[in-house]
Design a protein around this motif. Structure first.
Motif, PDB file in Angstrom:
ATOM      1  N   ASN A 199     -58.829 -17.771  -8.255  1.00 26.81           N
ATOM      2  CA  ASN A 199     -57.732 -18.483  -8.924  1.00 26.81           C
ATOM      3  C   ASN A 199     -56.508 -18.407  -8.015  1.00 26.81           C
ATOM      4  OD1 ASN A 199     -59.165 -19.055 -11.226  1.00 26.81           O
ATOM      5  ND2 ASN A 199     -57.958 -17.751 -12.582  1.00 26.81           N
ATOM      6  N   MET A 249     -58.700 -22.291  -6.334  1.00 26.80           N
ATOM      7  CA  MET A 249     -58.281 -23.300  -7.323  1.00 26.80           C
ATOM      8  C   MET A 249     -56.771 -23.278  -7.455  1.00 26.80           C
ATOM      9  SD  MET A 249     -61.044 -22.493 -10.264  1.00 26.80           S
ATOM     10  CE  MET A 249     -61.037 -20.741  -9.998  1.00 26.80           C
ATOM     11  N   GLU A 258     -63.397 -18.195 -23.623  1.00 26.07           N
ATOM     12  CA  GLU A 258     -61.950 -18.389 -23.431  1.00 26.07           C
ATOM     13  C   GLU A 258     -61.194 -18.006 -24.697  1.00 26.07           C
ATOM     14  OE1 GLU A 258     -60.340 -19.231 -20.445  1.00 26.07           O
ATOM     15  OE2 GLU A 258     -62.373 -18.646 -19.901  1.00 26.07           O
ATOM     16  N   ALA A 264     -54.958 -26.429  -8.466  1.00 23.13           N
ATOM     17  CA  ALA A 264     -54.593 -27.791  -8.885  1.00 23.13           C
ATOM     18  C   ALA A 264     -53.990 -27.846 -10.276  1.00 23.13           C
ATOM     19  CB  ALA A 264     -55.824 -28.683  -8.827  1.00 23.13           C
ATOM     20  N   GLY A 265     -54.022 -26.719 -10.972  1.00 28.00           N
ATOM     21  CA  GLY A 265     -53.636 -26.717 -12.395  1.00 28.00           C
ATOM     22  C   GLY A 265     -52.186 -27.091 -12.621  1.00 28.00           C
ATOM     23  N   ASN A 292     -61.795 -11.590 -17.972  1.00 29.07           N
ATOM     24  CA  ASN A 292     -62.219 -12.199 -16.717  1.00 29.07           C
ATOM     25  C   ASN A 292     -60.979 -12.398 -15.845  1.00 29.07           C
ATOM     26  OD1 ASN A 292     -63.325 -13.923 -14.730  1.00 29.07           O
ATOM     27  ND2 ASN A 292     -62.917 -15.723 -16.011  1.00 29.07           N
ATOM     28  N   GLY A 316     -59.738 -15.080 -20.682  1.00 32.19           N
ATOM     29  CA  GLY A 316     -61.138 -15.218 -21.078  1.00 32.19           C
ATOM     30  C   GLY A 316     -61.717 -13.820 -21.284  1.00 32.19           C
ATOM     31  N   GLN A 352     -58.141 -32.690  -6.470  1.00 26.67           N
ATOM     32  CA  GLN A 352     -58.645 -32.891  -7.827  1.00 26.67           C
ATOM     33  C   GLN A 352     -57.613 -33.803  -8.490  1.00 26.67           C
ATOM     34  OE1 GLN A 352     -58.204 -29.641 -10.604  1.00 26.67           O
ATOM     35  NE2 GLN A 352     -60.050 -30.195 -11.742  1.00 26.67           N
ATOM     36  N   GLY A 393     -60.279 -29.077 -15.595  1.00 34.51           N
ATOM     37  CA  GLY A 393     -60.759 -27.716 -15.806  1.00 34.51           C
ATOM     38  C   GLY A 393     -61.181 -27.037 -14.509  1.00 34.51           C
ATOM     39  N   THR A 394     -61.360 -25.721 -14.601  1.00 37.99           N
ATOM     40  CA  THR A 394     -61.645 -24.934 -13.391  1.00 37.99           C
ATOM     41  C   THR A 394     -63.016 -25.258 -12.800  1.00 37.99           C
ATOM     42  OG1 THR A 394     -62.292 -23.135 -14.881  1.00 37.99           O
ATOM     43  CG2 THR A 394     -60.109 -22.993 -13.904  1.00 37.99           C
TER      44      THR A 394
HETATM   45  C1  UD1 Z   1     -58.759 -18.757 -16.296  1.00 41.96           C
HETATM   46  C2  UD1 Z   1     -60.177 -18.435 -16.791  1.00 41.96           C
HETATM   47  C3  UD1 Z   1     -60.097 -17.215 -17.712  1.00 41.96           C
HETATM   48  C4  UD1 Z   1     -59.469 -16.040 -16.972  1.00 41.96           C
HETATM   49  C5  UD1 Z   1     -58.098 -16.435 -16.380  1.00 41.96           C
HETATM   50  C6  UD1 Z   1     -57.614 -15.328 -15.475  1.00 41.96           C
HETATM   51  C7  UD1 Z   1     -61.381 -20.552 -16.921  1.00 41.96           C
HETATM   52  C8  UD1 Z   1     -61.920 -21.601 -17.821  1.00 41.96           C
HETATM   53  N1  UD1 Z   1     -60.731 -19.552 -17.491  1.00 41.96           N
HETATM   54  O1  UD1 Z   1     -58.001 -19.108 -17.444  1.00 41.96           O
HETATM   55  O2  UD1 Z   1     -61.405 -16.875 -18.146  1.00 41.96           O
HETATM   56  O3  UD1 Z   1     -59.324 -14.949 -17.864  1.00 41.96           O
HETATM   57  O4  UD1 Z   1     -58.204 -17.633 -15.601  1.00 41.96           O
HETATM   58  O5  UD1 Z   1     -56.314 -15.538 -15.034  1.00 41.96           O
HETATM   59  O6  UD1 Z   1     -61.588 -20.619 -15.738  1.00 41.96           O
HETATM   60  N2  UD1 Z   1     -56.984 -25.042 -12.001  1.00 41.96           N
HETATM   61  C9  UD1 Z   1     -57.334 -26.144 -11.248  1.00 41.96           C
HETATM   62  N3  UD1 Z   1     -57.750 -27.275 -11.864  1.00 41.96           N
HETATM   63  C10 UD1 Z   1     -57.862 -27.372 -13.219  1.00 41.96           C
HETATM   64  C11 UD1 Z   1     -57.506 -26.233 -13.995  1.00 41.96           C
HETATM   65  C12 UD1 Z   1     -57.082 -25.084 -13.359  1.00 41.96           C
HETATM   66  O7  UD1 Z   1     -57.261 -26.122 -10.020  1.00 41.96           O
HETATM   67  O8  UD1 Z   1     -58.262 -28.453 -13.706  1.00 41.96           O
HETATM   68  C13 UD1 Z   1     -56.521 -23.832 -11.305  1.00 41.96           C
HETATM   69  C14 UD1 Z   1     -55.109 -23.417 -11.635  1.00 41.96           C
HETATM   70  O9  UD1 Z   1     -54.184 -23.966 -10.714  1.00 41.96           O
HETATM   71  C15 UD1 Z   1     -55.157 -21.905 -11.524  1.00 41.96           C
HETATM   72  C16 UD1 Z   1     -56.596 -21.561 -11.842  1.00 41.96           C
HETATM   73  O10 UD1 Z   1     -57.337 -22.754 -11.698  1.00 41.96           O
HETATM   74  O11 UD1 Z   1     -54.855 -21.461 -10.219  1.00 41.96           O
HETATM   75  C17 UD1 Z   1     -56.749 -21.016 -13.262  1.00 41.96           C
HETATM   76  O12 UD1 Z   1     -56.317 -22.001 -14.173  1.00 41.96           O
HETATM   77  P1  UD1 Z   1     -55.530 -21.627 -15.500  1.00 41.96           P
HETATM   78  O13 UD1 Z   1     -55.256 -22.873 -16.234  1.00 41.96           O
HETATM   79  O14 UD1 Z   1     -54.421 -20.719 -15.212  1.00 41.96           O
HETATM   80  O15 UD1 Z   1     -56.697 -20.832 -16.270  1.00 41.96           O
HETATM   81  P2  UD1 Z   1     -56.537 -19.765 -17.418  1.00 41.96           P
HETATM   82  O16 UD1 Z   1     -56.354 -20.454 -18.705  1.00 41.96           O
HETATM   83  O17 UD1 Z   1     -55.551 -18.744 -17.027  1.00 41.96           O
END
Ligand code: UD1
Ligand code: CA
Length: 524
Positions: free
Chosen positions: A121, A22, A184, A24-25, A199, A160, A89, A94-95
């Motif tokens: 991640n 993932m 979360e 895309a955040g 997590n 989380g 995406q 969200g993830t």
């Molecule tokens: C996430 C976890 C959390 C964990 C933490 C660890 C979820 C809901 N929560 O939170 O439980 O403790 O990681 O570091 O998963 N991303 C996408 N698309 C999206 C949103 C995010 O690709 O729509 C990607 C981001 O680029 C990133 C990863 O997913 O690489 C995690 O996203 P981030 O927003 O950092 O999640 P956290 O709030 O840190």
């Protein structure tokens, strides 16, 4: 939308494993115009650390989900030569939603459908391959639907939290203390916030379970997002096993959301890199101030002094010494090279036994041949300095090809630029160039030529010639002494300052008629 790139299986990959990353955040908390996963850690975009692990493990391919600044992320990932499929995406919902976008990457041949997925991640660059392999082994051994990586932190804020079944809630058939759900930070109650087990964001999920579960997610939570983490609770509700591996080294779980965490990751990776090279036989006088990018390689018995920076894809040979304050970027440095203090070298090659510094600046495209010497305040660009040749003081050498055994005198300048174009200077073997020589390019100097100090060379010179271009010297015996006595006699006689200045000026004027050089020296 997905774009397929040939999926690759390496010899160490795990049968039936697909990987989804993932990336895309938005990375809002970084407060940056650059996509979070592209921020470098020890000189490498953080997502590539994860891509590397994925590439080594996946048999059924790797999907990277990109979105925010997706074109840049795609370029970085594909540019690193990684065999990945990129899924887009378009909205960051969200993830859970992110992982769902990777579905079509694995939808092709039903024979090659992954039996399980590793989900990572893109912002956890400290994770190691060994840990991920351990997680995969645990998943197999326990026949789980979901296996996740956790860490117990002193300060768990932002992450989380992993909620486990308490003893008083013991259910027939379920393991004591089993993971129940992930909540979360933003959704957690006061009590749940006290939980210190977090997590990490690394999961192994059963191939049949994953996508149907993701389709059932809903965004009813504090952030209005589709949380991947909700599949844990879903598995538990379906009576499926959820297992969890706790990190022994909690550094590995560091997720980078802010610049503070980025700096922390940098510190940990730099330490790991230094330890690797110390183990490999490199001496560091002060490891803590030695800065080595992750892709650098260093030969054994090389010595690095304090405050040395080795960047990019630099390769350093054996028994080479790099003194303090030098920065070397994307260079190839041979064996037994000595680099004295404060050199800046970029995209250049320095061969065995050469000697550089102090204060040398090599700009891209320089090749310093065996046993050549470049010294104090010499700048070079797109230039080859032949074997055993020397340029030891105060020179600019650009767009030049210099033969072997050449002496470049102090203050030599290749005048390679006429305001519009750059031109070449070619210097044959065994040429001797005196101090303060200008070579107006394009120009070719034959081998064995001697160029006298102070010469401006404007035309090609045949081999073994002497070149000399100077204004003939003028010497007037006793002139300086006469001028001094003239001047001191007049100033002593006239105390008022203004008047004296005037007198001196008029006296200089009278001298000037005969010798203009005096007026010039007076003005300084
Ligand atoms: C996430 C976890 C959390 C964990 C933490 C660890 C979820 C809901 N929560 O939170 O439980 O403790 O990681 O570091 O998963 N991303 C996408 N698309 C999206 C949103 C995010 O690709 O729509 C990607 C981001 O680029 C990133 C990863 O997913 O690489 C995690 O996203 P981030 O927003 O950092 O999640 P956290 O709030 O840190
Ligand atoms: Ca994160």
């Amino acid at each position: 939308m997905t774009h397929s790139v040939p999926l690759n299986a390496s010899q160490f990959s795990l049968p039936g494993l697909g990987v989804i990353i993932m990336a895309a955040g938005l990375g809002k908390r970084m407060k940056s115009a650059v996509a979070k996963v592209l921020h470098p850690v020890a000189g490498r975009p953080m997502v590539l650390y994860i891509v590397d692990i994925a590439n080594r493990l996946a048999e059924q391919g790797v999907a990277v989900v990109v979105g925010h600044q997706g074109a840049d992320v795609r370029k970085a990932v594909e540019g690193a030569g990684a065999h990945v499929a990129v899924a887009e995406q378009t909205r960051q919902l969200g993830t859970g939603h992110a992982v769902l976008q990777a579905r079509s990457v694995f939808a092709g041949d039903p024979q090659r459908k992954p039996s399980r997925y590793l989900i990572l991640n893109g912002d956890t660059p400290l994770l190691t391959e060994a840990t991920v392999r351990e997680l995969l082994a645990m998943h197999e051994a326990q026949g789980a639907a979901v296996t996740l990586l956790t860490a117990v932190l002193e300060d768990a804020s932002g992450y989380g939290r992993v909620l486990r079944r308490r003893r008083d809630e013991w259910i027939q058939g379920a393991a004591d203390n089993a993971v129940q759900t992930i909540v979360e930070d933003k959704d957690a109650s006061e009590d749940e916030r006290h939980v210190r087990e977090i997590n990490v964001g690394t999961y192994v999920v059963d191939g049949e379970f994953l996508f149907p579960a993701l389709e059932k997610l809903n965004p009813r939570n504090a952030q209005g997002e589709y949380y991947l983490t909700d599949i844990v609770q879903m598995a538990v509700q379906q009576g499926r096993a959820v297992s969890a591996l706790r990190l022994r080294d909690i550094d590995e779980g560091l997720g980078i959301n802010s610049r503070v965490q980025l700096a922390e990751a940098e510190r940990v990776i730099r330490r790991r890199i230094r330890e690797r090279w110390l183990e490999a036989g490199v001496t560091m006088r002060d490891p803590a101030s030695t800065w080595i990018d992750v892709e650098v390689t260093i030969g054994c018995d090389t010595v690095l002094y304090p405050n040395v920076t080795l960047e990019g894809r630099t390769v350093i040979g054996e028994e080479t010494v790099v003194h303090s304050g030098s920065r070397i970027t994307d260079c190839i440095i041979g064996n037994r090279v000595e680099i004295l203090d404060h050199c800046i070298l970029r995209e250049s090659q320095v061969e065995e036994g050469a000697h550089l510094g102090p204060f040398v600046h090599l700009r891209p495209g320089v090749r310093v041949r065996r046993k050549a010497k470049v010294g104090n305040f010499v700048e070079m660009k797109k230039t080859e300095l032949g074997e055993g040749s020397k340029a030891n003081h105060l020179s600019y050498l650009g767009d030049a090809k210099i033969g072997a055994g050449v002496n470049i005198g102090a203050g030599t300048i290749t005048c390679n630029y006429d305001g519009w174009n750059k031109f070449q200077t070619v210097i044959g073997d065994q040429v001797f160039i005196g101090s303060d020589v200008q070579l107006i390019a394009p120009v070719t100097i034959g081998s064995g030529v001697i160029i006298a100090a102070g010469t401006t060379v404007t035309q090609d010179v045949p081999a073994d010639a002497l070149v000399l271009s100077r204004i003939p010297q003028v010497t007037r015996e006793g002139w300086a002494a006469r001028r001094r006595s003239l001047q001191s006699g007049e100033t002593a006689a006239s105390p008022p300052l203004e008047k004296s200045a005037k007198t001196v000026k008029s006296s200089t004027d009278s001298v000037k008629k005969k010798q203009p050089a005096v007026q010039r020296s007076k003005r300084r």
